[in-house]
Design a protein around this motif. Structure first.
Motif, PDB file in Angstrom:
ATOM      1  N   ASN A 260       0.798  -1.219   0.000  1.00 44.08           N
ATOM      2  CA  ASN A 260       0.000   0.000   0.000  1.00 44.08           C
ATOM      3  C   ASN A 260       0.836   1.277   0.000  1.00 44.08           C
ATOM      4  N   SER A 261       2.113   1.172   0.344  1.00 41.13           N
ATOM      5  CA  SER A 261       2.965   2.357   0.356  1.00 41.13           C
ATOM      6  C   SER A 261       3.840   2.461  -0.886  1.00 41.13           C
ATOM      7  N   GLY A 262       3.653   1.571  -1.843  1.00 40.98           N
ATOM      8  CA  GLY A 262       4.504   1.559  -3.026  1.00 40.98           C
ATOM      9  C   GLY A 262       3.853   2.152  -4.250  1.00 40.98           C
ATOM     10  N   PHE A 263       4.652   2.230  -5.300  1.00 38.89           N
ATOM     11  CA  PHE A 263       4.198   2.600  -6.634  1.00 38.89           C
ATOM     12  C   PHE A 263       4.264   1.328  -7.469  1.00 38.89           C
ATOM     13  N   HIS A 264       3.235   1.072  -8.232  1.00 37.64           N
ATOM     14  CA  HIS A 264       3.161  -0.168  -9.013  1.00 37.64           C
ATOM     15  C   HIS A 264       2.912   0.202 -10.469  1.00 37.64           C
ATOM     16  N   PHE A 265       3.668  -0.445 -11.347  1.00 36.67           N
ATOM     17  CA  PHE A 265       3.559  -0.149 -12.773  1.00 36.67           C
ATOM     18  C   PHE A 265       3.313  -1.441 -13.543  1.00 36.67           C
ATOM     19  N   GLY A 266       2.550  -1.310 -14.604  1.00 40.49           N
ATOM     20  CA  GLY A 266       2.253  -2.464 -15.433  1.00 40.49           C
ATOM     21  C   GLY A 266       2.382  -2.126 -16.904  1.00 40.49           C
ATOM     22  N   VAL A 267       2.754  -3.125 -17.672  1.00 39.03           N
ATOM     23  CA  VAL A 267       2.803  -3.008 -19.125  1.00 39.03           C
ATOM     24  C   VAL A 267       1.569  -3.715 -19.672  1.00 39.03           C
ATOM     25  N   PHE A 268       0.859  -3.011 -20.531  1.00 38.58           N
ATOM     26  CA  PHE A 268      -0.367  -3.543 -21.120  1.00 38.58           C
ATOM     27  C   PHE A 268      -0.165  -3.780 -22.608  1.00 38.58           C
ATOM     28  N   ASP A 269      -0.595  -4.929 -23.067  1.00 37.40           N
ATOM     29  CA  ASP A 269      -0.694  -5.243 -24.486  1.00 37.40           C
ATOM     30  C   ASP A 269      -2.181  -5.146 -24.797  1.00 37.40           C
ATOM     31  N   GLU A 270      -2.558  -4.034 -25.412  1.00 35.07           N
ATOM     32  CA  GLU A 270      -3.967  -3.661 -25.553  1.00 35.07           C
ATOM     33  C   GLU A 270      -4.554  -3.560 -24.145  1.00 35.07           C
TER      34      GLU A 270
ATOM     35  N   ILE B  92       9.995   3.695  -2.166  1.00 34.68           N
ATOM     36  CA  ILE B  92      10.946   4.788  -1.956  1.00 34.68           C
ATOM     37  C   ILE B  92      11.141   5.014  -0.464  1.00 34.68           C
ATOM     38  N   GLU B  93      12.407   5.122  -0.092  1.00 36.89           N
ATOM     39  CA  GLU B  93      12.758   5.476   1.278  1.00 36.89           C
ATOM     40  C   GLU B  93      13.935   6.440   1.204  1.00 36.89           C
ATOM     41  N   GLY B  94      13.705   7.664   1.638  1.00 36.49           N
ATOM     42  CA  GLY B  94      14.746   8.680   1.544  1.00 36.49           C
ATOM     43  C   GLY B  94      15.073   8.954   0.093  1.00 36.49           C
ATOM     44  N   LYS B  95      16.348   8.828  -0.256  1.00 41.75           N
ATOM     45  CA  LYS B  95      16.812   9.070  -1.628  1.00 41.75           C
ATOM     46  C   LYS B  95      17.053   7.775  -2.392  1.00 41.75           C
ATOM     47  N   GLU B  96      16.457   6.685  -1.904  1.00 33.18           N
ATOM     48  CA  GLU B  96      16.638   5.380  -2.544  1.00 33.18           C
ATOM     49  C   GLU B  96      15.305   4.773  -2.930  1.00 33.18           C
ATOM     50  N   MET B  97      15.351   3.946  -3.960  1.00 28.81           N
ATOM     51  CA  MET B  97      14.163   3.207  -4.369  1.00 28.81           C
ATOM     52  C   MET B  97      14.537   1.743  -4.559  1.00 28.81           C
ATOM     53  N   GLN B  98      13.761   0.889  -3.930  1.00 34.74           N
ATOM     54  CA  GLN B  98      13.887  -0.551  -4.169  1.00 34.74           C
ATOM     55  C   GLN B  98      12.761  -0.952  -5.102  1.00 34.74           C
TER      56      GLN B  98
ATOM     57  N   ASP C 281      14.506  12.648  -8.202  1.00 35.90           N
ATOM     58  CA  ASP C 281      15.828  13.021  -7.691  1.00 35.90           C
ATOM     59  C   ASP C 281      16.387  11.990  -6.703  1.00 35.90           C
ATOM     60  N   LEU C 282      16.110  10.725  -6.974  1.00 28.98           N
ATOM     61  CA  LEU C 282      16.640   9.667  -6.129  1.00 28.98           C
ATOM     62  C   LEU C 282      18.081   9.379  -6.530  1.00 28.98           C
ATOM     63  N   LYS C 283      18.855   8.848  -5.603  1.00 33.10           N
ATOM     64  CA  LYS C 283      20.286   8.630  -5.836  1.00 33.10           C
ATOM     65  C   LYS C 283      20.659   7.176  -6.084  1.00 33.10           C
ATOM     66  N   ARG C 284      19.836   6.264  -5.570  1.00 32.52           N
ATOM     67  CA  ARG C 284      20.174   4.840  -5.694  1.00 32.52           C
ATOM     68  C   ARG C 284      18.905   4.049  -5.965  1.00 32.52           C
ATOM     69  N   VAL C 285      19.019   3.089  -6.886  1.00 30.54           N
ATOM     70  CA  VAL C 285      17.945   2.141  -7.160  1.00 30.54           C
ATOM     71  C   VAL C 285      18.545   0.757  -6.948  1.00 30.54           C
ATOM     72  N   TRP C 286      17.800  -0.093  -6.244  1.00 31.79           N
ATOM     73  CA  TRP C 286      18.331  -1.422  -5.961  1.00 31.79           C
ATOM     74  C   TRP C 286      17.219  -2.465  -5.957  1.00 31.79           C
ATOM     75  N   CYS C 287      17.648  -3.721  -6.003  1.00 37.25           N
ATOM     76  CA  CYS C 287      16.694  -4.826  -5.962  1.00 37.25           C
ATOM     77  C   CYS C 287      17.366  -6.065  -5.410  1.00 37.25           C
ATOM     78  N   ASN C 288      16.537  -6.975  -4.945  1.00 34.84           N
ATOM     79  CA  ASN C 288      16.983  -8.317  -4.587  1.00 34.84           C
ATOM     80  C   ASN C 288      16.744  -9.176  -5.823  1.00 34.84           C
TER      81      ASN C 288
ATOM     82  N   ILE D 225      21.886  -8.775  -4.030  1.00 37.46           N
ATOM     83  CA  ILE D 225      21.445  -7.388  -4.085  1.00 37.46           C
ATOM     84  C   ILE D 225      22.179  -6.673  -5.216  1.00 37.46           C
ATOM     85  N   MET D 226      21.413  -6.122  -6.136  1.00 35.26           N
ATOM     86  CA  MET D 226      21.940  -5.368  -7.280  1.00 35.26           C
ATOM     87  C   MET D 226      21.582  -3.895  -7.076  1.00 35.26           C
TER      88      MET D 226
END
Length: 135
Positions: free
Chosen positions: A34-44, A55-61, A92-99, A129-130
């Motif tokens: 509920n606190s995130g942003f969610h994106f989807g790709v649609f084919d039609e 997002i937390e501070g200047k980072e996004m996971q 204006d985030l500084k770091r993006v990361w993922c598991n 972690i990347m």
């Protein structure tokens, strides 16, 4: 193909089908959805690929990047990844990361992400972690 912001609940079916089909459906419902942003790709009108960003501070996971099997190998997840990097830059985030699943590490490296060599195991899957620094 079109990328749009979607509701967390719209991600759950693809998360389950693609990433964790052997787990209960509730396994893919994140407490923080509920606190995130969610994106989807649609084919039609069909949702074919999803990702969730937190997002937390200047980072996004980003988490749960997944594409339906019949749409894999067509560059859809690549477009979605580029889209969320631009989303992070626009905030204006500084770091993006993922598991990342360790067997998908090379995919993320193609986009300039670096392996931190911090690894762990969850539900018999090995992750690393990347990250990428944005300037």
């Amino acid at each position: 193909m079109e990328i749009k912001e979607i509701q967390a609940s719209q991600t759950w079916q693809i998360r389950h089908e693609v990433m964790w089909p052997d787990q209960p459906f509730e396994f893919v419902q994140l407490e923080e959805d509920n606190s995130g942003f969610h994106f989807g790709v649609f084919d039609e009108d069909k949702l074919v690929s999803i990702v969730s960003c937190f997002i937390e501070g200047k980072e996004m996971q980003f988490r749960k990047l997944a594409t339906l099997e019949e749409y894999q190998g067509k560059g859809i997840a690549s477009c979605l990844l580029k889209y969320i990097f631009e989303f992070a830059k626009s905030r204006d985030l500084k770091r993006v990361w993922c598991n990342a699943r360790s067997n998908k590490k090379l995919f993320y490296e193609k986009f300039g992400m670096n392996d931190t060599f911090k690894t762990f195991v969850k539900a018999d899957q090995e992750f690393t972690i990347m990250e990428i620094m944005l300037f």
